[in-house]
Design an enzyme around this catalytic site. Structure first.
Site, mmCIF file in Angstrom:
data_model
loop_
_atom_site.group_PDB
_atom_site.id
_atom_site.type_symbol
_atom_site.label_atom_id
_atom_site.label_comp_id
_atom_site.label_asym_id
_atom_site.label_seq_id
_atom_site.Cartn_x
_atom_site.Cartn_y
_atom_site.Cartn_z
ATOM 1 N N ASP A 140 0.813 -1.227 0.000
ATOM 2 C CA ASP A 140 0.000 0.000 0.000
ATOM 3 C C ASP A 140 0.848 1.280 0.000
ATOM 4 O O ASP A 140 0.345 2.344 -0.346
ATOM 5 C CB ASP A 140 -0.918 0.033 1.228
ATOM 6 C CG ASP A 140 -1.810 -1.188 1.323
ATOM 7 O OD1 ASP A 140 -2.101 -1.793 0.268
ATOM 8 O OD2 ASP A 140 -2.214 -1.550 2.447
ATOM 9 N N ARG A 175 -14.804 -0.905 -25.398
ATOM 10 C CA ARG A 175 -15.431 -0.947 -24.079
ATOM 11 C C ARG A 175 -14.732 0.009 -23.112
ATOM 12 O O ARG A 175 -13.609 0.443 -23.350
ATOM 13 C CB ARG A 175 -15.282 -2.349 -23.468
ATOM 14 C CG ARG A 175 -16.175 -3.387 -24.075
ATOM 15 C CD ARG A 175 -15.798 -4.757 -23.545
ATOM 16 N NE ARG A 175 -16.744 -5.763 -23.994
ATOM 17 C CZ ARG A 175 -16.479 -7.056 -24.061
ATOM 18 N NH1 ARG A 175 -15.284 -7.511 -23.724
ATOM 19 N NH2 ARG A 175 -17.392 -7.912 -24.462
ATOM 20 N N GLY A 183 -4.702 -1.079 -1.873
ATOM 21 C CA GLY A 183 -4.071 0.132 -1.340
ATOM 22 C C GLY A 183 -4.706 0.668 -0.078
ATOM 23 O O GLY A 183 -4.277 1.693 0.454
HETATM 24 O O1 F6P Z 1 -2.398 -4.010 3.309
HETATM 25 C C1 F6P Z 1 -2.223 -4.812 2.184
HETATM 26 C C2 F6P Z 1 -3.552 -5.235 1.635
HETATM 27 O O2 F6P Z 1 -3.324 -6.060 0.506
HETATM 28 C C3 F6P Z 1 -4.502 -4.098 1.290
HETATM 29 O O3 F6P Z 1 -4.169 -3.457 0.081
HETATM 30 C C4 F6P Z 1 -5.816 -4.821 1.288
HETATM 31 O O4 F6P Z 1 -6.884 -3.935 1.571
HETATM 32 C C5 F6P Z 1 -5.647 -5.802 2.408
HETATM 33 O O5 F6P Z 1 -4.264 -6.003 2.579
HETATM 34 C C6 F6P Z 1 -6.315 -7.121 2.163
HETATM 35 O O6 F6P Z 1 -6.079 -7.936 3.256
HETATM 36 P P1 F6P Z 1 -6.615 -9.450 3.322
HETATM 37 O O7 F6P Z 1 -5.773 -10.244 2.379
HETATM 38 O O8 F6P Z 1 -6.401 -9.849 4.739
HETATM 39 O O9 F6P Z 1 -8.058 -9.417 2.934
#
Ligand code: F6P
Length: 360
Positions: A140, A175, A183
């Protein structure tokens, strides 16, 4: 002084974790120190403890291997973040059990590799008397006190590749293609990949969006004979006056699971413009696989610098990248707040200069 260093990977995985583990284990070995991997994230410090001795000679091919050989977790007894920037204190009995775990493993220091949640755990362990050093990880790129976390460049490469692929199919079928990228509450992946991938519309959490301007951009392109458009939307983007789109519900001690805004944006664009519009969610592809060359190098310098900090007894610090060099800052400076895309920064200005619609 001889050392026995623990290494822990916490939170979501990302490309480059193994490259940091390799660099720490190898640099420590050169000093005659031992390294111990804590398995399954910080939980491995608690009963039933889970760890393994790390001998870098047995750990070939780590530089470019995705995931983490130690395993990780973003739930359980250490969950330190529960929402949008909200920090949760870890109970004293959990911190005490972790300290006993470190003592029983004979650790003189713990290298904690993680994002804001995992480094906030590291900070609390440090305050409880466990000597820690932090390494900033997250696709992120939203950690304060470093201009770049490792894993981010790899995620941007993945998203940019997806945009290149969407371009050719969007053009062939005339499209609108909407790509939802990760993020959390920062738009770094969206703005970097959107600029690198030549998107027409980039929607980031920092700028609430309106459909009038998005559709005006698509219409402008139609009039220029460009009968396709590419939209990148960050999972944390939201319409003016609207809320974040989540999926899977809020689970106890866990951050909200963002996701679904891409499908909403695509449906509304199609309704308003009449153009066939498809949504693609890139999801965990951004976290999987090996690191880019840049991330491999960054991870290596981060890992060796972490070992230097241990040698200099500079505990409670996190390695950081300033854009020109790798140095260190107090962990406390990194975990206080999230770093978001500045609206007057180079990427936002470059996008606007090219006529990219940012939703406002
Ligand atoms: O913080 C990294 C991240 O991949 C974020 O971008 C995303 O919102 C989150 O983790 C997803 O986490 P999980 O894999 O636990 O659903």
């Amino acid at each position: 002084m001889s050392q026995r260093i623990g290494i822990v990977t916490g939170g979501g995985d990302c490309p480059g974790l193994n490259a940091v583990i390799r660099a720490v284990a190898k640099a420590a070995d050169r000093r005659g120190w031992q390294t111990v991997g804590i398995l399954g994230g910080y939980e491995g410090l608690l009963e039933p403890r889970a760890s393994r001795e790390l001998d870098y000679r047995e750990l070939g091919d780590l530089l470019n291997r995705g995931g983490t050989i130690l395993g990780t977790s973003n739930r359980g007894r250490f969950a330190a973040k529960v929402g949008h920037g909200e920090a949760k204190g870890i109970p004293a009995e959990v911190l005490g059990a972790a300290k006993r775990g470190c003592a029983e493993l004979g650790l003189s220091a713990l290298v904690c590799i993680g994002g804001d949640g995992s480094l906030s755990i590291a900070q609390q362990l440090q305050e409880y008397g466990i000597p820690v050093v932090g390494v900033p990880k997250t696709i992120d790129n939203d950690l304060a006190a470093t201009v770049m976390t490792f894993g981010f460049d790899s995620a941007v490469a993945c998203a940019t590749d997806a945009l290149d692929r969407l371009h050719t199919t969007a053009e062939s079928h005339q499209r609108v293609m909407v790509l939802e990228v990760m993020g959390r509450y920062a738009g770094w992946i969206a703005i970097y990949s959107g600029v690198a991938g030549g998107a027409d519309v980039i929607l980031i959490p920092e700028i609430p969006f309106g459909y009038d301007s998005i559709c005006a951009k698509i219409d402008e392109r139609e009039k220029l004979g460009r009968h396709f458009s590419i939209v990148v939307v960050a999972e944390g983007a939201r319409p003016e006056g609207g809320d974040f789109v989540t999926s899977g519900g809020q689970q106890k001690n866990r951050e909200a699971r963002l996701g679904g805004v891409g499908a909403q944006v695509a449906a509304e664009i199609e309704r308003r413009t009449g153009k066939e519009t498809r949504a693609v969610v890139l999801g965990h592809l951004q976290r999987g696989g090996g690191p880019t060359n840049f991330d491999r190098a960054l991870c290596t310098v981060f890992g060796t610098t972490a070992v230097d900090l241990v040698a200099e007894q500079r505990f409670g610090e996190m390695v950081t990248y300033t854009g020109t060099q790798v140095t260190s800052v107090p962990l406390a400076d990194a975990v206080g707040e999230l770093r978001r895309v500045p609206l007057d920064g180079g990427f936002v200005r470059a996008a606007r200069a090219l006529g990219v619609c940012l939703g406002d």
